[in-house]
Design an enzyme around this catalytic site. Structure first.
Site, PDB file in Angstrom:
ATOM      1  CB  CYS A 183       2.812   4.896  10.879  1.00  0.00           C
ATOM      2  SG  CYS A 183       3.564   6.094  10.218  1.00  0.00           S
ATOM      3  CD  GLU A 200      -2.854  -1.062   2.584  1.00  0.00           C
ATOM      4  OE1 GLU A 200      -4.067  -1.414   2.302  1.00  0.00           O
ATOM      5  OE2 GLU A 200      -2.158  -0.737   3.383  1.00  0.00           O
ATOM      6  CB  CYS A 242       7.177  -5.974   8.492  1.00  0.00           C
ATOM      7  SG  CYS A 242       8.380  -5.015   9.601  1.00  0.00           S
ATOM      8  CB  CYS A 270       2.093   7.142   3.478  1.00  0.00           C
ATOM      9  SG  CYS A 270       2.741   6.463   4.368  1.00  0.00           S
ATOM     10  CB  CYS A 315       6.061  -3.439  16.070  1.00  0.00           C
ATOM     11  SG  CYS A 315       7.607  -3.297  15.638  1.00  0.00           S
ATOM     12  CB  CYS A 335       2.638  -3.136  13.838  1.00  0.00           C
ATOM     13  SG  CYS A 335       2.693  -2.483  12.485  1.00  0.00           S
TER      14      CYS A 335
HETATM   15  S1  SF4 Z   1       5.448  -1.176  13.428  1.00  0.00           S
HETATM   16 FE1  SF4 Z   1       4.781  -2.649  11.810  1.00  0.00          FE
HETATM   17  S2  SF4 Z   1       5.887  -2.047   9.803  1.00  0.00           S
HETATM   18 FE2  SF4 Z   1       7.306  -0.307  11.644  1.00  0.00          FE
HETATM   19  S3  SF4 Z   1       8.833  -2.074  11.754  1.00  0.00           S
HETATM   20 FE3  SF4 Z   1       6.683  -2.710  13.171  1.00  0.00          FE
HETATM   21  S4  SF4 Z   1       6.012  -4.558  12.774  1.00  0.00           S
HETATM   22 FE4  SF4 Z   1       7.234  -3.059  10.737  1.00  0.00          FE
END
Ligand code: SF4
Length: 376
Positions: free
Chosen positions: A369, A118, A138, A131, A142, A145
């Site tokens: 984000c 995206e 990823c 962005c 995290c 996220c």
């Molecule tokens: S916040 Fe999400 S996109 Fe950013 S580094 Fe952590 S897991 Fe990856």
């Protein structure tokens, strides 16, 4: 499109993935993957005059013309061959969702192998920010996220990154975004992925964005922000590249105990080490470092953590962006209470640290984000 794309395994809590899985097939090679010299060599290898590469590059970067039929300085008989060699299709739109009266536009793209990414365009009175994603998925895991929860599919190529910006630039130039024709002034690597885990492609993409036409788009490096959760060796490397981009460090906690859980890469590089690398970046580039801090209710928003953060940042070339967390579906994490947010800001200001609470543009289309999960 091939069908060889396996869905990545959901990572275990705390599991990190720094390497793009091996896959059959590479993204199509595109002029944005190449330097101007490499493009000329490629075109000469096709038996065509090398200057045609510069003409096509100018069409792509300067005139923002992606339809070969409109390349009026290129003989019609050569356009299709040059387009096949230099500007093959890289991605197709799955859908585009808009918010804020059309000023925020999130595009879901399908890449050549079916991977989904995206990008988000955000138009403000004084700037337009794109962005962009640097990876499909990823590997940094995290827990708050949405992207991190689905694991890493693969790294993007340089051209796949650049083309997200160019698509936005074309939309703006054609007047398709309310507010009349415009230009992309800022690019933030804050979409899907950890940019420093795909360092070479991200660095080449930055070059394509800042190099002058026909080499690239000719943006100011000062308008570009590269974010990281704290891959220290790469942060130190970026400081040596001579590119005055802004470094944004997603800190999210000032103490190792909490950061080990919130940002699992902290188990490799601790808060003190990550901040040292950030200060080295600020010293070398003379650029103010952005510290990103998602405020999460009762998790990292306590007054004592604001004080500890203030103590660690006091006197440094730094600006803190507090981000009210965007809750993801089914997640226990949610945004701080307004009074806790205000108190957090007050304590940082008392420590003499510059701080703003980030505009959460795009929340209604999941474009802020930590919310780019690329679901169809
Ligand atoms: S916040 Fe999400 S996109 Fe950013 S580094 Fe952590 S897991 Fe990856």
């Amino acid at each position: 499109m091939t069908d060889d794309l396996e869905t990545p395994r959901r990572p275990e809590p705390g599991e990190l993935n720094f390497t793009s899985p091996e896959r059959r097939g590479k993204p199509p090679r595109h002029l944005a993957d190449l330097t101007a010299l490499q493009r000329r060599e490629l075109v000469a290898g096709l038996g065509l005059p090398a200057f045609r590469a510069d003409q096509v590059s100018r069409q792509y970067f300067h005139r923002l013309a992606d339809d070969p039929a409109s390349w009026s300085d290129v003989p019609a008989s050569l356009r299709d061959d040059l387009a096949a060699a230099l500007t093959p299709p890289l991605m197709s739109v799955v859908n585009e969702r808009t918010a804020d009266g059309g000023l925020t536009r999130k595009v879901l793209w399908r890449l050549f192998d079916g991977a989904l990414i995206e990008s988000v365009l955000m138009r403000y009175p004084e700037r337009v920010t794109m962005c962009v994603s640097s990876q499909a998925g990823c590997g940094m895991n995290c827990p708050f996220c949405a992207t991190g929860q689905s694991g890493l599919t693969r790294n993007l190529s340089t051209a796949e990154i650049v083309e997200q910006v160019m698509a936005g630039a074309r939309e703006l130039a054609r007047g398709e975004v309310p507010g009349g024709p415009g230009r992309v002034s800022n690019v933030v690597f804050m979409g899907m992925g950890e940019p420093m885990a795909n360092y070479d492609a991200v660095l080449s993409a930055v070059h394509r964005l800042v190099d002058k036409s026909p080499e690239g788009l000719g943006m100011s490096a000062r308008g570009i922000t590269v974010s990281t959760v704290g891959l220290v060796p790469r942060m130190r490397q970026l400081a040596t590249e001579g590119l005055p981009v802004t470094l944004a460090l997603s800190l999210h906690a000032p103490d190792d105990d909490l950061r080990d859980t919130l940002v699992p890469v902290n188990t490799r590089w601790k808060v003190a080490e990550v901040l040292d690398a950030a200060w080295e970046y600020a010293r070398t580039t003379n650029r103010r470092v952005s510290i990103e801090y998602a405020l999460i209710k009762d998790v990292n928003d306590q007054a004592w953590r604001a004080d500890l953060l203030g103590k660690r940042l006091r006197g440094k070339l730094v600006h803190v962006n507090l981000i009210p967390l965007n809750p993801t579906p089914g997640s226990k994490w949610t945004a701080s209470r307004p009074q806790d947010e205000r108190e957090f800001v007050r304590r940082l200001e008392m420590a003499g640290v510059q701080v703003t609470v980030r505009d959460t543009r795009g929340r209604e289309i999941d474009g802020a984000c930590g919310q780019l999960a690329a679901a169809e």
